[in-house]
Design an enzyme around this catalytic site. Structure first.
Site, PDB file in Angstrom:
ATOM      1  N   CYS A 257      35.803  34.836  34.620  1.00 33.88           N
ATOM      2  CA  CYS A 257      34.967  33.919  33.833  1.00 33.88           C
ATOM      3  C   CYS A 257      35.778  32.780  33.237  1.00 33.88           C
ATOM      4  O   CYS A 257      36.934  32.954  32.859  1.00 33.88           O
ATOM      5  CB  CYS A 257      34.334  34.656  32.667  1.00 33.88           C
ATOM      6  SG  CYS A 257      33.355  36.058  33.129  1.00 33.88           S
TER       7      CYS A 257
ATOM      8  N   ARG B  28      39.645  30.285  39.705  1.00 34.21           N
ATOM      9  CA  ARG B  28      39.844  31.569  39.039  1.00 34.21           C
ATOM     10  C   ARG B  28      38.935  32.656  39.617  1.00 34.21           C
ATOM     11  O   ARG B  28      39.154  33.830  39.352  1.00 34.21           O
ATOM     12  CB  ARG B  28      39.571  31.433  37.542  1.00 34.21           C
ATOM     13  CG  ARG B  28      40.585  30.546  36.831  1.00 34.21           C
ATOM     14  CD  ARG B  28      40.164  30.338  35.407  1.00 34.21           C
ATOM     15  NE  ARG B  28      40.131  31.571  34.655  1.00 34.21           N
ATOM     16  CZ  ARG B  28      41.124  32.028  33.915  1.00 34.21           C
ATOM     17  NH1 ARG B  28      42.222  31.340  33.819  1.00 34.21           N
ATOM     18  NH2 ARG B  28      41.021  33.161  33.264  1.00 34.21           N
TER      19      ARG B  28
ATOM     20  N   TRP C  54      31.852  35.752  36.203  1.00 32.67           N
ATOM     21  CA  TRP C  54      32.289  36.746  37.179  1.00 32.67           C
ATOM     22  C   TRP C  54      31.583  38.018  36.747  1.00 32.67           C
ATOM     23  O   TRP C  54      31.900  38.568  35.686  1.00 32.67           O
ATOM     24  CB  TRP C  54      33.800  36.899  37.076  1.00 32.67           C
ATOM     25  CG  TRP C  54      34.486  37.490  38.254  1.00 32.67           C
ATOM     26  CD1 TRP C  54      34.686  36.901  39.462  1.00 32.67           C
ATOM     27  CD2 TRP C  54      35.115  38.767  38.329  1.00 32.67           C
ATOM     28  NE1 TRP C  54      35.399  37.736  40.282  1.00 32.67           N
ATOM     29  CE2 TRP C  54      35.670  38.884  39.626  1.00 32.67           C
ATOM     30  CE3 TRP C  54      35.262  39.839  37.449  1.00 32.67           C
ATOM     31  CZ2 TRP C  54      36.360  40.021  40.044  1.00 32.67           C
ATOM     32  CZ3 TRP C  54      35.951  40.955  37.865  1.00 32.67           C
ATOM     33  CH2 TRP C  54      36.498  41.040  39.153  1.00 32.67           C
TER      34      TRP C  54
ATOM     35  N   ASN D   7      33.628  35.110  27.556  1.00 34.26           N
ATOM     36  CA  ASN D   7      34.487  35.856  28.491  1.00 34.26           C
ATOM     37  C   ASN D   7      34.867  37.161  27.813  1.00 34.26           C
ATOM     38  O   ASN D   7      35.039  37.194  26.594  1.00 34.26           O
ATOM     39  CB  ASN D   7      35.780  35.093  28.781  1.00 34.26           C
ATOM     40  CG  ASN D   7      35.545  33.806  29.543  1.00 34.26           C
ATOM     41  OD1 ASN D   7      34.436  33.566  30.029  1.00 34.26           O
ATOM     42  ND2 ASN D   7      36.572  32.984  29.646  1.00 34.26           N
ATOM     43  N   GLY D   8      35.062  38.206  28.599  1.00 36.40           N
ATOM     44  CA  GLY D   8      35.436  39.489  27.999  1.00 36.40           C
ATOM     45  C   GLY D   8      34.278  40.467  28.129  1.00 36.40           C
ATOM     46  O   GLY D   8      33.308  40.218  28.845  1.00 36.40           O
TER      47      GLY D   8
ATOM     48  N   GLU E  47      53.186  44.192  49.629  1.00 33.70           N
ATOM     49  CA  GLU E  47      52.802  42.835  49.241  1.00 33.70           C
ATOM     50  C   GLU E  47      52.242  42.072  50.449  1.00 33.70           C
ATOM     51  O   GLU E  47      51.265  41.335  50.335  1.00 33.70           O
ATOM     52  CB  GLU E  47      54.014  42.124  48.624  1.00 33.70           C
ATOM     53  CG  GLU E  47      53.876  40.631  48.438  1.00 33.70           C
ATOM     54  CD  GLU E  47      52.665  40.180  47.631  1.00 33.70           C
ATOM     55  OE1 GLU E  47      52.080  40.992  46.885  1.00 33.70           O
ATOM     56  OE2 GLU E  47      52.286  39.006  47.773  1.00 33.70           O
TER      57      GLU E  47
ATOM     58  N   LYS F 182      48.529  40.473  50.674  1.00 32.37           N
ATOM     59  CA  LYS F 182      48.269  39.050  50.922  1.00 32.37           C
ATOM     60  C   LYS F 182      47.232  38.905  52.031  1.00 32.37           C
ATOM     61  O   LYS F 182      46.311  38.114  51.926  1.00 32.37           O
ATOM     62  CB  LYS F 182      49.596  38.376  51.319  1.00 32.37           C
ATOM     63  CG  LYS F 182      49.733  36.951  50.958  1.00 32.37           C
ATOM     64  CD  LYS F 182      50.280  36.684  49.581  1.00 32.37           C
ATOM     65  CE  LYS F 182      49.497  37.332  48.477  1.00 32.37           C
ATOM     66  NZ  LYS F 182      50.194  37.504  47.251  1.00 32.37           N
TER      67      LYS F 182
ATOM     68  N   GLU G 152      43.740  39.966  50.788  1.00 30.42           N
ATOM     69  CA  GLU G 152      43.154  39.026  49.830  1.00 30.42           C
ATOM     70  C   GLU G 152      42.493  37.827  50.500  1.00 30.42           C
ATOM     71  O   GLU G 152      41.437  37.399  50.083  1.00 30.42           O
ATOM     72  CB  GLU G 152      44.237  38.511  48.864  1.00 30.42           C
ATOM     73  CG  GLU G 152      44.631  39.489  47.795  1.00 30.42           C
ATOM     74  CD  GLU G 152      45.733  38.939  46.893  1.00 30.42           C
ATOM     75  OE1 GLU G 152      45.634  39.117  45.683  1.00 30.42           O
ATOM     76  OE2 GLU G 152      46.704  38.340  47.415  1.00 30.42           O
TER      77      GLU G 152
ATOM     78  N   HIS H  98      53.861  61.073  59.595  1.00 28.97           N
ATOM     79  CA  HIS H  98      53.193  62.065  58.746  1.00 28.97           C
ATOM     80  C   HIS H  98      51.711  61.743  58.562  1.00 28.97           C
ATOM     81  O   HIS H  98      51.099  62.162  57.596  1.00 28.97           O
ATOM     82  CB  HIS H  98      53.891  62.150  57.379  1.00 28.97           C
ATOM     83  CG  HIS H  98      55.308  62.631  57.471  1.00 28.97           C
ATOM     84  ND1 HIS H  98      55.636  63.886  57.948  1.00 28.97           N
ATOM     85  CD2 HIS H  98      56.488  62.036  57.180  1.00 28.97           C
ATOM     86  CE1 HIS H  98      56.958  64.031  57.930  1.00 28.97           C
ATOM     87  NE2 HIS H  98      57.499  62.908  57.472  1.00 28.97           N
TER      88      HIS H  98
ATOM     89  N   LYS I 132      41.721  34.882  39.672  1.00 27.50           N
ATOM     90  CA  LYS I 132      43.129  34.559  39.494  1.00 27.50           C
ATOM     91  C   LYS I 132      43.747  35.391  38.383  1.00 27.50           C
ATOM     92  O   LYS I 132      44.830  35.923  38.535  1.00 27.50           O
ATOM     93  CB  LYS I 132      43.276  33.059  39.190  1.00 27.50           C
ATOM     94  CG  LYS I 132      44.717  32.603  38.982  1.00 27.50           C
ATOM     95  CD  LYS I 132      45.539  32.799  40.243  1.00 27.50           C
ATOM     96  CE  LYS I 132      46.998  32.461  40.077  1.00 27.50           C
ATOM     97  NZ  LYS I 132      47.804  33.108  41.129  1.00 27.50           N
TER      98      LYS I 132
HETATM   99  C1  G6P Z   1      44.824  39.403  39.969  1.00 27.92           C
HETATM  100  C2  G6P Z   1      45.175  38.414  41.074  1.00 27.92           C
HETATM  101  C3  G6P Z   1      46.476  38.854  41.762  1.00 27.92           C
HETATM  102  C4  G6P Z   1      47.584  39.017  40.736  1.00 27.92           C
HETATM  103  C5  G6P Z   1      47.164  40.002  39.618  1.00 27.92           C
HETATM  104  C6  G6P Z   1      48.158  40.016  38.465  1.00 27.92           C
HETATM  105  O1  G6P Z   1      44.446  40.614  40.524  1.00 27.92           O
HETATM  106  O2  G6P Z   1      44.123  38.336  42.023  1.00 27.92           O
HETATM  107  O3  G6P Z   1      46.860  37.864  42.706  1.00 27.92           O
HETATM  108  O4  G6P Z   1      48.733  39.480  41.374  1.00 27.92           O
HETATM  109  O5  G6P Z   1      45.910  39.596  39.065  1.00 27.92           O
HETATM  110  O6  G6P Z   1      48.157  38.766  37.841  1.00 27.92           O
HETATM  111  P1  G6P Z   1      49.273  38.304  36.816  1.00 27.92           P
HETATM  112  O7  G6P Z   1      48.778  36.992  36.285  1.00 27.92           O
HETATM  113  O8  G6P Z   1      49.353  39.357  35.756  1.00 27.92           O
HETATM  114  O9  G6P Z   1      50.545  38.183  37.581  1.00 27.92           O
END
Ligand code: G6P
Length: 609
Positions: free
Chosen positions: A2, A27, A73, A99-100, A483, A487, A490, A506, A604
């Site tokens: 949000c 975001r 959101w 927000n929240g 990671e 990626k 995502e 395994h 984000k």
């Molecule tokens: C969200 C984003 C990720 C990010 C994570 C942690 O899930 O989509 O891309 O790695 O938050 O975010 P931060 O700002 O704490 O690194």
């Protein structure tokens, strides 16, 4: 997640609010809305979908010199027009964006319904509008304070009231609110990305603060239950490159941020390396040598990509500083009532510094008397303010949801931390100097690795055809595989799963087939031969292979697409290996026609639990 914007001043608020909302699009959100204050009362428009849909839906005369806007959101109730913010009270004279999460929303909704209030949405936020609307306190600030005294949970909010047309009242508890100071006008936002076009003179509210924002300035108060005490706060100049927030022409934020990595790494390192003693200088850590020697364990906490780079960082610390270290998802940590030890150093990693799970984990550590330092990108963010000390990453603003340059600079931050811890303990000066020299060369090597961008396009297009993929790596390579899979997930929505290479036999080997490619990390190190043996096992089952490796590695006759990455010292190789995985993901997504900057269902920074 949000987003909030607000404006009060001499210009028409509507276009400014929409522009601000568009700047928060990255975001992640699923609906948008805005309210402006016209002489006859509030004008409101809200729509499920994009900010562009809201623009279409605006009524003919959406005019007024004060207004608030929101990108939602969905948390309580689906993404519908009715659930989009702003929410109004029964009289339609109060509008709230929030927000929240209000934890006691169900009880408050029941109470309001019993009192005859007709609730028009499924949201928790709507109760705030009604509580403010039903208050008879003298000032708007007092009405908002009275409403907030009834709610449990987190909020960043902005309130517009037709009976108090000269002001917007904002409040913060757990969700950011920034006030931007202009010339006879003021802006409000949950993220500076929405403000920087208009002003870089800002004040960040602290948790438990509320502020009155008028065209001429702002006044802050501390909120204690329903009582307000004046707590003066000055605005300060932001040190940001405003152009980083502009949508780049052509390829978008994620591409730009990938390409910015050499410069970002250089900034993280600037002024922090000591060639003479083979160490790092991290003044902000607030750890003296005696305290450093007393550390018996290191525990890294982060979410998403920050958690995976935390695993890479823990390995580095264990390797260089010889302190047992591990990483844990901050989102789980707090819920297992963790034992906090005085001789453990906790390290919170976060790009935004606002991720609620990481922030709450930091608070849990501090509440139990532990010491926590931060690796944070956003200066002055909630986590940066909460920790005992830390390392700012200086990656510059990261706008794309999928983290790239922030992650790379986090790795560099860990290398600096490991170096400083190591050199106070058992790391030899020769090894310290070896790492310092390698770090100095790193920006150049990152640049060289980016030369893979073009050659990797074809490989990525092949991978994009698969519905499901494996990413494998061992020891230092395993978090890199995690990671890499993250990626790809995502931005392409393909199923990608990471495994330690040693675990293949395994279980996951059962799924390897010509339809399931494997991306394998095979650096030149003590495990190369074992890794190559695992590649044969995959190939024998017809599994297509992409092998991210070093030029000196002999892969024998394994049928594969080979990707040679420049070499650094073995401790820093994992960082360089993350880069081709970013490139594969972004190429694959672009090939599939997806918008890499706005992946579906993701935000984000996740500021609600
Ligand atoms: C969200 C984003 C990720 C990010 C994570 C942690 O899930 O989509 O891309 O790695 O938050 O975010 P931060 O700002 O704490 O690194």
């Amino acid at each position: 997640m949000c987003g909030i914007v607000g404006y009060i001043g001499t210009q028409q608020a509507g276009p400014l609010l929409l522009e601000g909302l568009a700047r928060l699009e990255h975001r992640g959100y699923d609906s948008a809305g805005a309210a402006v204050l016209a002489p006859s009362g509030l004008r409101v428009a809200k729509r499920a979908g994009r900010v562009a849909d809201l623009r279409e839906a605006l009524p003919g005369r959406f005019t007024g010199r004060a207004g608030i806007g929101h990108t939602r959101w969905a948390t309580h109730g689906p993404a519908t027009d009715a659930n989009a913010h702003p929410h109004l009270d029964a009289t339609g004279r109060v509008a709230v964006v929030h927000n929240g999460i209000i934890d006691n929303a169900a009880a408050l909704r029941a109470e309001l319904t019993a009192a005859g209030v007709d609730l028009r949405s499924d949201t928790d936020t709507e109760v705030l509008a009604h509580l403010v609307g039903r208050s008879t306190a003298e000032t708007l600030e007092a009405r908002v304070a009275e409403a907030l005294a009834r709610v449990e949970g987190t909020y960043g909010l902005a309130v517009l009231h037709a009976d108090f047309p000269d002001r917007i009242v904002v409040a913060r508890l757990g969700s950011p609110i920034v006030v931007g100071v202009g010339e006879k006008e003021m802006h409000v936002a949950s993220d500076i990305a929405a403000l920087v076009r208009y002003t870089t003179t800002v004040a960040h509210l602290d948790d438990g603060e509320i502020a009155t924002v008028t065209a001429g300035g702002f006044t802050t108060y501390r909120l204690d239950r329903a009582d307000l005490t004046h707590s003066p706060r000055a605005a300060a100049a932001l040190d940001v490159d405003v152009s980083s927030y502009d949508v780049p022409e052509g390829s978008g934020h994620m591409w730009r941020e990938i390409l910015e990595q050499p410069a970002a790494v250089e900034r993280t390192l600037r002024g922090r390396l000591d060639e003479r003693f083979g160490t790092a200088h991290l003044g902000g850590l607030n750890l003296d040598p005696r305290e450093t020697r007393a550390i018996r364990r290191v525990k890294v906490l982060g979410c998403g990509s920050a958690y995976y780079v935390g695993q890479m960082g823990a390995s580095l610390i264990e390797e260089l500083a010889r302190i047992p270290a591990d990483a844990e998802a901050a989102s789980e940590f707090r819920y297992r009532d963790p034992v906090i030890e005085p001789d453990t150093l906790y390290v919170a990693v976060s790009q935004s510094g606002e991720t609620i799970d990481t922030l709450l984990a930091v608070q849990e550590v501090r509440r139990k008397g532990g010491r926590v330092v931060g690796l944070v990108n956003v200066v002055g963010s909630a986590i940066a303010r909460e920790v005992d000390g830390g390392i700012y990453l200086h990656a510059g603003p990261e706008v794309a949801v999928a983290s790239t340059k922030a992650l790379t600079t986090m790795y560099v931050g860990f290398a600096l931390l490991a170096l400083q811890l190591g050199r106070v303990r058992d790391l030899s000066i020769a090894d310290g100097k070896r790492i310092v020299a390698a770090l100095q060369e790193l920006p150049g090597l990152v640049e060289e690795t980016l030369d893979l961008a073009e050659p990797l396009a074809e490989v990525a297009h092949e991978l994009a055809a698969a519905e499901s993929l494996f990413y494998i790596g061992r020891v230092r390579g395993y978090p890199v595989a995690r990671e890499g899979a993250q990626k790809l997930k995502e931005v392409t929505y393909r199923h990608a799963e990471a495994y330690p290479t040693s675990e293949l036999k395994h279980g996951p080997l059962a799924l390897v087939s010509p339809a399931v490619p494997t991306v394998a990390l095979v650096p030149l190190d003590e495990l190369t031969d074992r890794n190559v043996a695992a590649l044969h096992e995959v190939a024998a089952r017809g599994g297509p292979l992409v092998v991210v490796t070093h030029a000196d590695v002999d892969l024998g006759d394994v049928p594969c697409r080979r990707v040679d990455v420049p070499r650094s010292e073995r401790e820093l190789d994992p960082l360089l290996m993350t880069i081709p995985l970013q490139l594969l993901a972004v190429h694959a997504a672009t090939h599939l026609g997806l918008d890499v900057d706005k992946p579906r269902n993701l935000a984000k920074s996740v500021t609600v639990e």
